[in-house]
Every structure is written in C-alpha cells, then in structure tokens.
Scaffold this motif. Structure first.
Motif, PDB file in Angstrom:
ATOM      1  N   LEU A  91       0.804  -1.218   0.000  1.00  0.00           N
ATOM      2  CA  LEU A  91       0.000   0.000   0.000  1.00  0.00           C
ATOM      3  C   LEU A  91       0.837   1.268   0.000  1.00  0.00           C
ATOM      4  CD1 LEU A  91      -2.752  -1.153   2.499  1.00  0.00           C
ATOM      5  CD2 LEU A  91      -2.982  -0.867   0.033  1.00  0.00           C
ATOM      6  N   ILE A  92       2.084   1.178   0.459  1.00  0.00           N
ATOM      7  CA  ILE A  92       2.976   2.336   0.462  1.00  0.00           C
ATOM      8  C   ILE A  92       4.364   1.904   0.017  1.00  0.00           C
ATOM      9  CG2 ILE A  92       1.737   3.600   2.272  1.00  0.00           C
ATOM     10  CD1 ILE A  92       3.937   2.678   4.236  1.00  0.00           C
ATOM     11  N   ASP A  93       5.158   2.876  -0.395  1.00  0.00           N
ATOM     12  CA  ASP A  93       6.553   2.638  -0.747  1.00  0.00           C
ATOM     13  C   ASP A  93       7.431   3.212   0.351  1.00  0.00           C
ATOM     14  OD1 ASP A  93       6.020   1.452  -3.256  1.00  0.00           O
ATOM     15  OD2 ASP A  93       5.737   3.444  -4.137  1.00  0.00           O
ATOM     16  N   VAL A  94       8.471   2.475   0.689  1.00  0.00           N
ATOM     17  CA  VAL A  94       9.410   2.893   1.722  1.00  0.00           C
ATOM     18  C   VAL A  94      10.792   2.993   1.088  1.00  0.00           C
ATOM     19  CG1 VAL A  94      10.520   2.192   3.878  1.00  0.00           C
ATOM     20  CG2 VAL A  94       8.064   1.865   3.590  1.00  0.00           C
ATOM     21  N   VAL A  95      11.500   4.058   1.438  1.00  0.00           N
ATOM     22  CA  VAL A  95      12.863   4.267   0.963  1.00  0.00           C
ATOM     23  C   VAL A  95      13.809   3.923   2.106  1.00  0.00           C
ATOM     24  CG1 VAL A  95      14.513   5.979   0.137  1.00  0.00           C
ATOM     25  CG2 VAL A  95      12.127   6.096  -0.587  1.00  0.00           C
ATOM     26  N   ILE A  96      14.836   3.141   1.807  1.00  0.00           N
ATOM     27  CA  ILE A  96      15.827   2.785   2.822  1.00  0.00           C
ATOM     28  C   ILE A  96      17.135   3.486   2.477  1.00  0.00           C
ATOM     29  CG2 ILE A  96      17.133   0.920   3.901  1.00  0.00           C
ATOM     30  CD1 ILE A  96      14.791  -0.943   3.218  1.00  0.00           C
ATOM     31  N   GLU A  97      17.594   4.294   3.422  1.00  0.00           N
ATOM     32  CA  GLU A  97      18.878   4.986   3.292  1.00  0.00           C
ATOM     33  C   GLU A  97      19.606   4.894   4.617  1.00  0.00           C
ATOM     34  OE1 GLU A  97      18.745   8.966   1.886  1.00  0.00           O
ATOM     35  OE2 GLU A  97      17.833   8.427  -0.015  1.00  0.00           O
ATOM     36  N   GLU A  98      20.851   4.496   4.557  1.00  0.00           N
ATOM     37  CA  GLU A  98      21.701   4.401   5.744  1.00  0.00           C
ATOM     38  C   GLU A  98      21.008   3.630   6.871  1.00  0.00           C
ATOM     39  OE1 GLU A  98      22.994   8.319   6.790  1.00  0.00           O
ATOM     40  OE2 GLU A  98      23.708   8.733   4.763  1.00  0.00           O
ATOM     41  N   ASN A  99      20.433   2.479   6.529  1.00  0.00           N
ATOM     42  CA  ASN A  99      19.758   1.575   7.472  1.00  0.00           C
ATOM     43  C   ASN A  99      18.563   2.206   8.181  1.00  0.00           C
ATOM     44  OD1 ASN A  99      21.489  -0.571   6.888  1.00  0.00           O
ATOM     45  ND2 ASN A  99      22.990   0.149   8.379  1.00  0.00           N
ATOM     46  N   GLU A 100      18.000   3.254   7.630  1.00  0.00           N
ATOM     47  CA  GLU A 100      16.794   3.885   8.157  1.00  0.00           C
ATOM     48  C   GLU A 100      15.714   3.828   7.089  1.00  0.00           C
ATOM     49  OE1 GLU A 100      16.118   4.979  11.110  1.00  0.00           O
ATOM     50  OE2 GLU A 100      18.048   5.390  12.050  1.00  0.00           O
ATOM     51  N   GLU A 101      14.458   3.694   7.507  1.00  0.00           N
ATOM     52  CA  GLU A 101      13.343   3.660   6.577  1.00  0.00           C
ATOM     53  C   GLU A 101      12.636   5.014   6.562  1.00  0.00           C
ATOM     54  OE1 GLU A 101      11.945  -0.918   6.296  1.00  0.00           O
ATOM     55  OE2 GLU A 101      11.106   0.223   7.966  1.00  0.00           O
ATOM     56  N   PHE A 102      12.305   5.454   5.347  1.00  0.00           N
ATOM     57  CA  PHE A 102      11.700   6.763   5.148  1.00  0.00           C
ATOM     58  C   PHE A 102      10.460   6.647   4.271  1.00  0.00           C
ATOM     59  CE2 PHE A 102      16.191   7.516   5.811  1.00  0.00           C
ATOM     60  CZ  PHE A 102      16.227   8.626   6.643  1.00  0.00           C
ATOM     61  N   LEU A 103       9.548   7.601   4.440  1.00  0.00           N
ATOM     62  CA  LEU A 103       8.405   7.781   3.548  1.00  0.00           C
ATOM     63  C   LEU A 103       8.655   9.008   2.682  1.00  0.00           C
ATOM     64  CD1 LEU A 103       5.425   7.467   6.059  1.00  0.00           C
ATOM     65  CD2 LEU A 103       6.030   5.828   4.285  1.00  0.00           C
ATOM     66  N   HIS A 104       8.170   8.979   1.454  1.00  0.00           N
ATOM     67  CA  HIS A 104       8.188  10.184   0.622  1.00  0.00           C
ATOM     68  C   HIS A 104       7.149  11.144   1.183  1.00  0.00           C
ATOM     69  CE1 HIS A 104      10.801   8.864  -2.632  1.00  0.00           C
ATOM     70  NE2 HIS A 104      10.227   7.690  -2.534  1.00  0.00           N
ATOM     71  N   HIS A 105       7.453  12.424   1.182  1.00  0.00           N
ATOM     72  CA  HIS A 105       6.509  13.396   1.738  1.00  0.00           C
ATOM     73  C   HIS A 105       5.199  13.428   0.955  1.00  0.00           C
ATOM     74  CE1 HIS A 105       8.029  16.057  -1.412  1.00  0.00           C
ATOM     75  NE2 HIS A 105       6.965  16.797  -1.199  1.00  0.00           N
ATOM     76  N   GLU A 106       5.220  13.018  -0.326  1.00  0.00           N
ATOM     77  CA  GLU A 106       3.998  12.992  -1.133  1.00  0.00           C
ATOM     78  C   GLU A 106       3.008  11.946  -0.624  1.00  0.00           C
ATOM     79  OE1 GLU A 106       6.993  12.303  -2.889  1.00  0.00           O
ATOM     80  OE2 GLU A 106       7.399  14.341  -3.564  1.00  0.00           O
ATOM     81  N   GLN A 107       3.512  10.945   0.097  1.00  0.00           N
ATOM     82  CA  GLN A 107       2.661   9.862   0.594  1.00  0.00           C
ATOM     83  C   GLN A 107       1.956  10.206   1.906  1.00  0.00           C
ATOM     84  OE1 GLN A 107       3.960   5.609   0.050  1.00  0.00           O
ATOM     85  NE2 GLN A 107       5.953   6.620   0.084  1.00  0.00           N
ATOM     86  N   LEU A 108       2.354  11.309   2.543  1.00  0.00           N
ATOM     87  CA  LEU A 108       1.817  11.633   3.859  1.00  0.00           C
ATOM     88  C   LEU A 108       0.288  11.692   3.911  1.00  0.00           C
ATOM     89  CD1 LEU A 108       4.335  14.158   5.412  1.00  0.00           C
ATOM     90  CD2 LEU A 108       4.049  11.734   5.888  1.00  0.00           C
TER      91      LEU A 108
END
Length: 100
Positions: free
Chosen positions: A31-48
C-alpha cells in the motif's frame, strides 16, 4: 535523493502515536513505498496524506489492511473517473462554443 523530501518512519510513528508495525504492514501489503537509506526507513513526503488517511481508517474506524486496500483502490478509481468527467465536460464546452 534529497533527504528534505523524506520523512523518517520512526519519527512519523512517534508523532502520530502509532505502532511501527502498522507502517511495516502497509509496506508489506504493497500500500505504500518505503525508501531505505543508511539503514533507516523513510516515507516520501507525497505519501503523507495517503498514509494519514490509512491511519484514520485503521485506528479510528477499525478497518483492516484488506479493507484499506479496497477503499484506497476505490478512491483512486473515483478520482480517475472525476478527472475523465471533467476532461469530457471541457471538450464538450469547447465543441458547443465552436458551434455558435
């Protein structure tokens, strides 16, 4: 990728007072896409807005993931239909103006 457009999921969960596993479940369900950078998971601000809507559906209305998926798909279809209707109405107005 710019970190300015990414929201740390861990922090997002704290601010919204939700469980981290809920976001993980949304990701696993597709249902959502998650970005992984430097062992941390992030959401795109457009998905908020979408994620916040899913949070309300789940926590306030007690809708399960399958229901959230159905509701999200139906809302997307409605939005597409509204865009098509608006486009068709604009074309019709253009043809009506050319007639006169």
């Amino acid at each position: 990728m710019s970190n300015a457009n990414l929201i740390l999921i861990r922090q997002f969960c704290v601010v919204h007072e939700i469980e981290y596993t809920f976001i993980t479940d949304l990701k696993n369900y597709g249902l959502i896409d998650v970005v992984i950078e430097e062992n941390e998971e992030f959401l795109h601000h457009e998905q908020l807005p979408t994620v916040e809507k899913m949070i309300r559906l789940h926590y306030d209305l007690k809708v399960n993931l399958e229901g959230i998926d159905v509701i999200t798909n139906l809302l997307e279809k409605i939005e597409n239909l509204q865009q098509n209707l608006t486009s068709s109405q604009n074309k019709l107005r253009l043809y009506e103006r050319e007639k006169f």
